[in-house]
Write a protein that holds these residues in place. Structure first.
Motif, PDB file in Angstrom:
ATOM      1  N   GLY A   1       0.811  -1.210   0.000  1.00  0.00           N
ATOM      2  CA  GLY A   1       0.000   0.000   0.000  1.00  0.00           C
ATOM      3  C   GLY A   1       0.847   1.263   0.000  1.00  0.00           C
ATOM      4  O   GLY A   1       0.543   2.228  -0.714  1.00  0.00           O
TER       5      GLY A   1
ATOM      6  N   LEU B   1       2.209   1.727  -3.507  1.00  0.00           N
ATOM      7  CA  LEU B   1       1.184   2.253  -4.401  1.00  0.00           C
ATOM      8  C   LEU B   1       0.973   3.748  -4.167  1.00  0.00           C
ATOM      9  O   LEU B   1       0.766   4.521  -5.114  1.00  0.00           O
TER      10      LEU B   1
ATOM     11  N   LYS C   1       1.451   6.703  -6.725  1.00  0.00           N
ATOM     12  CA  LYS C   1       0.330   7.602  -6.977  1.00  0.00           C
ATOM     13  C   LYS C   1       0.754   9.059  -6.825  1.00  0.00           C
ATOM     14  O   LYS C   1       0.455   9.904  -7.687  1.00  0.00           O
TER      15      LYS C   1
ATOM     16  N   ASN D   1      -4.230   4.199   6.466  1.00  0.00           N
ATOM     17  CA  ASN D   1      -4.423   4.223   5.013  1.00  0.00           C
ATOM     18  C   ASN D   1      -3.073   4.513   4.378  1.00  0.00           C
ATOM     19  O   ASN D   1      -2.736   5.663   4.089  1.00  0.00           O
TER      20      ASN D   1
ATOM     21  N   ILE E   1      -1.844   4.083   1.453  1.00  0.00           N
ATOM     22  CA  ILE E   1      -1.831   4.660   0.104  1.00  0.00           C
ATOM     23  C   ILE E   1      -1.907   6.177   0.177  1.00  0.00           C
ATOM     24  O   ILE E   1      -1.077   6.893  -0.400  1.00  0.00           O
TER      25      ILE E   1
ATOM     26  N   GLY F   1     -11.727   4.872   3.762  1.00  0.00           N
ATOM     27  CA  GLY F   1     -10.979   4.142   2.736  1.00  0.00           C
ATOM     28  C   GLY F   1     -10.498   2.781   3.179  1.00  0.00           C
ATOM     29  O   GLY F   1      -9.707   2.678   4.124  1.00  0.00           O
TER      30      GLY F   1
ATOM     31  N   TRP G   1      -8.221   0.611   2.207  1.00  0.00           N
ATOM     32  CA  TRP G   1      -7.060   0.587   1.318  1.00  0.00           C
ATOM     33  C   TRP G   1      -6.684  -0.822   0.873  1.00  0.00           C
ATOM     34  O   TRP G   1      -6.199  -1.015  -0.246  1.00  0.00           O
TER      35      TRP G   1
ATOM     36  N   GLN H   1      -7.556  -2.233  -2.426  1.00  0.00           N
ATOM     37  CA  GLN H   1      -6.855  -1.751  -3.605  1.00  0.00           C
ATOM     38  C   GLN H   1      -5.517  -2.467  -3.812  1.00  0.00           C
ATOM     39  O   GLN H   1      -4.825  -2.244  -4.803  1.00  0.00           O
TER      40      GLN H   1
ATOM     41  N   SER I   1      -3.487  -5.929  -4.369  1.00  0.00           N
ATOM     42  CA  SER I   1      -3.577  -7.327  -4.762  1.00  0.00           C
ATOM     43  C   SER I   1      -2.222  -7.967  -4.619  1.00  0.00           C
ATOM     44  O   SER I   1      -1.198  -7.381  -4.996  1.00  0.00           O
TER      45      SER I   1
END
Length: 368
Positions: free
Chosen positions: A83, A86, A90, A314, A316, A360, A362, A365, A367
């Motif tokens: 996370g 990511l 992002k 969270n 991310i 959220g 997280w 999101q 995988s």
């Protein structure tokens, strides 16, 4: 929740967007499954997907007008850190940064080597997710000497100058877990009493140290609650399974378990199942279990009645925020030295609520 440690008096915090269930918390770690996830961000390029330093790489500069960011992550061997990765990707994409990443695979010396290699590649900022808060100090100091700003994410450094540290208030997180246990035992017995197990995180990380401080200081306010065992779960399911197995053999009466992250709690839950000690939530013999991070396994365990609660972070959005601060700093704007991302307590009563969705989930999101 108000800060409960002078250490965090200077933290900036995000206005709680998710309502009364939102808690601000400081310096994190956590995690989940054992599979490895390669870099997938379109704006990112892995300098070393396996965590190995690129020994022959010549110093490189970012393209004209492009800010080049070096990112060293502790591991990708659990969902929380995936996370974080990511989120860095992002944030880098949103800020149009060039991103070079390394994965230390849980090896503190490898992380030092990786980070030193990043410093040789013409980066304009370094983001660190330290494995060991002391071992990383020389890297931070070297970056300082090179006038490369350092940003720490989720875990801190015990030395050198860090421009901005983004995490959760882990002291408050630990205190939240202890208070939740005390409240649940009061509902069960009419007063805060019972036997509690404390599964500590990975020793040497700021997240583990701070969560343990918060939990220990808060649980000490309840003299009739006895912490019958404190063992290192190391943010690892297998180690936590083994630790909890031994604890269950020694103590016939256990009322609650605090896991410093959700890997710790998942391991504890497996041990409880294996020992034949699992009871449904409404049974007074049910062993209460609370963890941290909000991993997919924890959410599934909550729905199944095997875990009672998790104090979700969270990663991310937390990581993306750190990249926003890099952009601000590069533009000459002031950035907070420490920034606390809020946490959110999830249990069976609110797991599917709009409030939880707004905060959220997280892990959905991620995988692996």
């Amino acid at each position: 929740m108000a800060w409960n440690s002078a250490r965090f008096n200077g933290w900036s915090s995000l206005a709680a967007p998710a309502g009364a269930g939102l808690l601000c918390v400081a310096a994190a770690l956590s995690g989940c499954s054992k599979s490895e996830s390669p870099s997938t961000g379109t704006a990112a390029s892995d300098a070393s997907a396996s965590g190995a330093a690129v020994a022959s790489a010549a110093p490189a500069s970012a393209p004209a007008g492009k800010t080049k960011i070096g990112f060293s992550i502790a591991t990708l061997n659990n969902a929380f850190f995936v996370g974080l990765k990511l989120g860095v990707e992002k944030g880098s994409k949103a800020e149009s940064f060039e991103l070079v990443q390394t994965n230390a695979n849980g090896d503190a010396q490898q992380q030092v080597n990786d980070a030193n290699n990043l410093l040789s590649q013409g980066i304009t900022a370094l983001v660190l997710n330290p494995i060991d808060s002391k071992a990383i100090i020389p890297v931070v100091q070297k970056a300082n000497q090179m006038n490369i700003p350092v940003f720490t994410l989720d875990r801190g450094s015990d030395g050198g100058k860090v421009t901005s540290f983004v995490a959760s208030d882990n002291v408050a997180l630990g205190a939240t877990g202890a208070k939740w246990i005390a409240d649940q035992l009061t509902k069960r017995y009419g007063s805060a009493k019972g036997n509690v197990v404390d599964l500590i995180g990975l020793v040497g990380t700021t997240a583990a140290t701070d969560r343990e401080k918060g939990f220990s200081d808060e649980i000490a306010k309840y003299p009739d609650i006895k912490v019958v065992a404190r063992q290192e779960g190391a943010f690892d399911q297998e180690k936590s399974l083994n630790a909890m197995t031994n604890i269950l053999q020694k103590f016939p009466q256990i009322d609650a378990v605090f896991g410093a992250n959700d890997d710790n709690t998942v391991g504890a839950e497996k041990a409880i199942d294996n020992a034949g000690r699992y009871k449904p939530l409404d049974d007074k013999a049910h062993i209460l279990v609370i963890g941290a991070d909000g991993t997919a396994q924890a959410l599934s365990a909550i729905r199944a009645g095997k875990q009672d609660a998790t104090i979700s972070q969270n990663p991310i959005e937390m990581a993306a925020k750190s990249l926003n601060f890099i952009a601000d700093n590069a533009a000459g704007k002031s950035v907070p030295a420490t920034y606390a991302w809020p946490t959110f307590l999830i249990d069976k009563s609110n797991i599917d609520s709009d409030e939880t969705k707004k905060y959220g989930l997280w892990s959905l999101q991620v995988s692996q």
